[in-house]
Design a protein around this motif. Structure first.
Motif, PDB file in Angstrom:
ATOM      1  N   LEU A 191       0.798  -1.238   0.105  1.00 19.98           N
ATOM      2  CA  LEU A 191      -0.101   0.108   0.037  1.00 19.98           C
ATOM      3  C   LEU A 191       0.825   1.299   0.035  1.00 19.98           C
ATOM      4  CD1 LEU A 191      -2.864  -0.637   2.738  1.00 19.98           C
ATOM      5  CD2 LEU A 191      -2.726  -1.322   0.158  1.00 19.98           C
ATOM      6  N   LEU A 192       0.710   2.244  -0.696  1.00 23.18           N
ATOM      7  CA  LEU A 192       1.220   3.417  -0.622  1.00 23.18           C
ATOM      8  C   LEU A 192       0.621   4.322   0.117  1.00 23.18           C
ATOM      9  CD1 LEU A 192       3.204   5.547  -2.125  1.00 23.18           C
ATOM     10  CD2 LEU A 192       1.771   5.825  -3.718  1.00 23.18           C
ATOM     11  N   LEU A 193       1.283   4.460   1.351  1.00 20.15           N
ATOM     12  CA  LEU A 193       0.943   5.086   2.561  1.00 20.15           C
ATOM     13  C   LEU A 193       1.156   6.833   2.503  1.00 20.15           C
ATOM     14  CD1 LEU A 193       1.646   3.032   5.568  1.00 20.15           C
ATOM     15  CD2 LEU A 193      -0.443   3.118   4.030  1.00 20.15           C
ATOM     16  N   ASP A 194       2.219   7.094   1.920  1.00 20.43           N
ATOM     17  CA  ASP A 194       2.578   8.461   1.819  1.00 20.43           C
ATOM     18  C   ASP A 194       3.440   8.787   0.655  1.00 20.43           C
ATOM     19  OD1 ASP A 194       3.075  11.302   3.248  1.00 20.43           O
ATOM     20  OD2 ASP A 194       5.330  10.463   2.661  1.00 20.43           O
ATOM     21  N   GLY A 195       3.049   9.990  -0.193  1.00 21.42           N
ATOM     22  CA  GLY A 195       4.091  10.268  -1.116  1.00 21.42           C
ATOM     23  C   GLY A 195       3.642   9.980  -2.588  1.00 21.42           C
ATOM     24  N   HIS A 196       2.295   9.941  -2.642  1.00 21.95           N
ATOM     25  CA  HIS A 196       1.603   9.940  -3.984  1.00 21.95           C
ATOM     26  C   HIS A 196       2.227  10.824  -4.996  1.00 21.95           C
ATOM     27  CE1 HIS A 196      -1.045   7.659  -1.164  1.00 21.95           C
ATOM     28  NE2 HIS A 196      -1.808   7.103  -2.182  1.00 21.95           N
ATOM     29  N   ASP A 197       2.130  12.342  -4.316  1.00 23.50           N
ATOM     30  CA  ASP A 197       2.737  13.286  -5.627  1.00 23.50           C
ATOM     31  C   ASP A 197       4.004  13.027  -6.011  1.00 23.50           C
ATOM     32  OD1 ASP A 197      -0.065  14.430  -5.224  1.00 23.50           O
ATOM     33  OD2 ASP A 197       0.593  15.916  -3.966  1.00 23.50           O
ATOM     34  N   ARG A 198       4.810  12.526  -4.788  1.00 26.88           N
ATOM     35  CA  ARG A 198       6.414  12.470  -5.210  1.00 26.88           C
ATOM     36  C   ARG A 198       6.388  10.923  -6.003  1.00 26.88           C
ATOM     37  NH1 ARG A 198       6.326  13.158   0.296  1.00 26.88           N
ATOM     38  NH2 ARG A 198       7.189  11.175   0.788  1.00 26.88           N
ATOM     39  N   ALA A 199       5.722  10.084  -5.781  1.00 32.46           N
ATOM     40  CA  ALA A 199       5.688   8.835  -6.809  1.00 32.46           C
ATOM     41  C   ALA A 199       5.176   9.464  -8.166  1.00 32.46           C
ATOM     42  CB  ALA A 199       4.623   7.798  -6.252  1.00 32.46           C
ATOM     43  N   ALA A 200       4.257  10.138  -8.467  1.00 29.37           N
ATOM     44  CA  ALA A 200       3.836  10.775  -9.552  1.00 29.37           C
ATOM     45  C   ALA A 200       5.041  11.393 -10.466  1.00 29.37           C
ATOM     46  CB  ALA A 200       2.518  11.552  -9.672  1.00 29.37           C
ATOM     47  N   ALA A 201       5.710  12.123  -9.483  1.00 31.10           N
ATOM     48  CA  ALA A 201       6.954  12.971 -10.003  1.00 31.10           C
ATOM     49  C   ALA A 201       7.913  11.998 -10.462  1.00 31.10           C
ATOM     50  CB  ALA A 201       7.490  14.223  -9.144  1.00 31.10           C
ATOM     51  N   ALA A 202       8.347  11.375  -9.825  1.00 34.64           N
ATOM     52  CA  ALA A 202       9.404  10.418 -10.010  1.00 34.64           C
ATOM     53  C   ALA A 202       9.025   9.632 -11.300  1.00 34.64           C
ATOM     54  CB  ALA A 202       9.781   9.180  -8.981  1.00 34.64           C
ATOM     55  N   LEU A 203       7.807   9.030 -11.439  1.00 35.71           N
ATOM     56  CA  LEU A 203       7.417   7.920 -12.545  1.00 35.71           C
ATOM     57  C   LEU A 203       7.509   9.033 -13.866  1.00 35.71           C
ATOM     58  CD1 LEU A 203       4.559   6.285 -10.812  1.00 35.71           C
ATOM     59  CD2 LEU A 203       6.850   5.178 -11.705  1.00 35.71           C
ATOM     60  N   ALA A 204       6.947  10.385 -13.685  1.00 39.40           N
ATOM     61  CA  ALA A 204       7.000  11.159 -14.809  1.00 39.40           C
ATOM     62  C   ALA A 204       8.233  11.516 -15.401  1.00 39.40           C
ATOM     63  CB  ALA A 204       6.246  12.572 -14.435  1.00 39.40           C
ATOM     64  N   GLU A 205       9.402  11.379 -14.471  1.00 37.08           N
ATOM     65  CA  GLU A 205      10.787  11.617 -14.987  1.00 37.08           C
ATOM     66  C   GLU A 205      11.457  10.215 -15.261  1.00 37.08           C
ATOM     67  OE1 GLU A 205      12.341  14.270 -15.272  1.00 37.08           O
ATOM     68  OE2 GLU A 205      10.558  15.210 -14.675  1.00 37.08           O
ATOM     69  N   GLY A 206      10.572   9.110 -15.515  1.00 38.48           N
ATOM     70  CA  GLY A 206      10.995   7.933 -16.038  1.00 38.48           C
ATOM     71  C   GLY A 206      11.680   7.027 -15.281  1.00 38.48           C
TER      72      GLY A 206
END
Length: 283
Positions: A191-206
């Protein structure tokens, strides 16, 4: 734990910057963030009184489909990291451990918990096995119940969302604070408990995001019992080897037995334990 004025958990530092928390007696047995069993095929993830995930399994046999409906309202158990703290290179497992002790929103309860950096994942975990559908999703559980993916507790924002864009610079610079993943044994996933926006940012950067993994560990008496059983089996193998005529490979075989025994014992206290499923409160 601080939320109830109870003594902090005992800390055991681990190599690589991780930490084990031994949450003491006196902490409520039922945590704020918990799974509750409704029936053989249904469970709910609840934060306080608020349901976050409703789940039911369908199908027969060992391979079933798990249907999920996630509800809005998840509150992160961690405060948002500041830009300065991300640039400072903090020891995030230890910092997250302290925040989890202090929060009224997390999964910690009595027992042992490990927080460690997680840098390696099987292929596909952060792309095809990341659940992006919202609010409904369907997971194909493998035989034995596993699925092995990442389940966010709120929708991931688009790559051009302002909050995501502010984190993408940190992702490019390598200063992004890790997301917090909670390993759930009966899902064989996180489960992703914290950092949803940071996860989206990292994935956007590949790239997958940096991660801290929260894992519930076996109690001391449980792993020590297992260690005693393994020790007895090891001694029997050593005695069996010693009873055979000595040959050119006997010394190497003994060394292999001892090395395997030591390797297994060293990991026992830190192997993941089952994620508990709590009973529904009585009406």
């Amino acid at each position: 734990m601080n939320r109830t004025g109870i003594t902090r958990a005992t800390r055991e530092p681990l190599p690589g910057g991780g930490v084990v928390l031994a949450v003491p007696e006196g902490v409520p047995d039922v945590p704020a963030l918990r799974f509750e069993r409704e029936s053989e095929r249904r469970w709910v993830l609840r934060q306080g009184e608020r349901p976050l995930v409703l789940a039911r399994s369908e199908g027969e046999g060992c391979c079933r489909e798990l249907r999920l409906r996630r509800l809005s309202g998840h509150r992160s158990p961690l405060p948002p990291p500041s830009a300065a703290s991300m640039r400072s290179g903090a020891n995030w497992p230890h910092r997250y451990a302290r925040w989890l002790e202090e929060t009224e929103l997390g999964p910690l309860h009595r027992g042992r918990w490990r927080l460690t950096p997680r840098t390696v994942f099987a292929p596909g975990i952060w792309d095809c096995d990341l659940v992006r559908d919202w609010p409904d999703a369907s997971l194909d559980l493998l035989c034995g119940g596993g699925w092995h993916g990442v389940l966010p507790l709120r929708p991931l924002l688009a790559p051009d969302a302002p909050r995501v864009k502010s984190y993408r610079k940190h992702a490019r610079q390598g200063t992004l604070a890790p997301v917090l993943l909670w390993w759930v044994s009966f899902l064989d996933g996180w489960l992703l408990l914290d950092g949803h926006d940071r996860a989206a940012a990292a994935l956007a950067e590949g790239a997958p995001p940096p991660c801290v993994e929260l894992v519930r560990l076996p109690a001391d008496d449980a792993w020590q019992t297992t260690a005693a059983e393994i020790t007895e089996a090891h001694e029997q193998r050593v005695a069996h080897l010693a009873a055979r005529p000595e040959g050119p490979h006997t010394a190497r075989q003994r060394q292999a037995l001892d090395r395997s025994y030591a390797d297994v014992l060293s990991t026992l206290p830190y192997d993941a334990d089952a994620t508990p499923m709590f009973a529904l409160p009585r009406a």
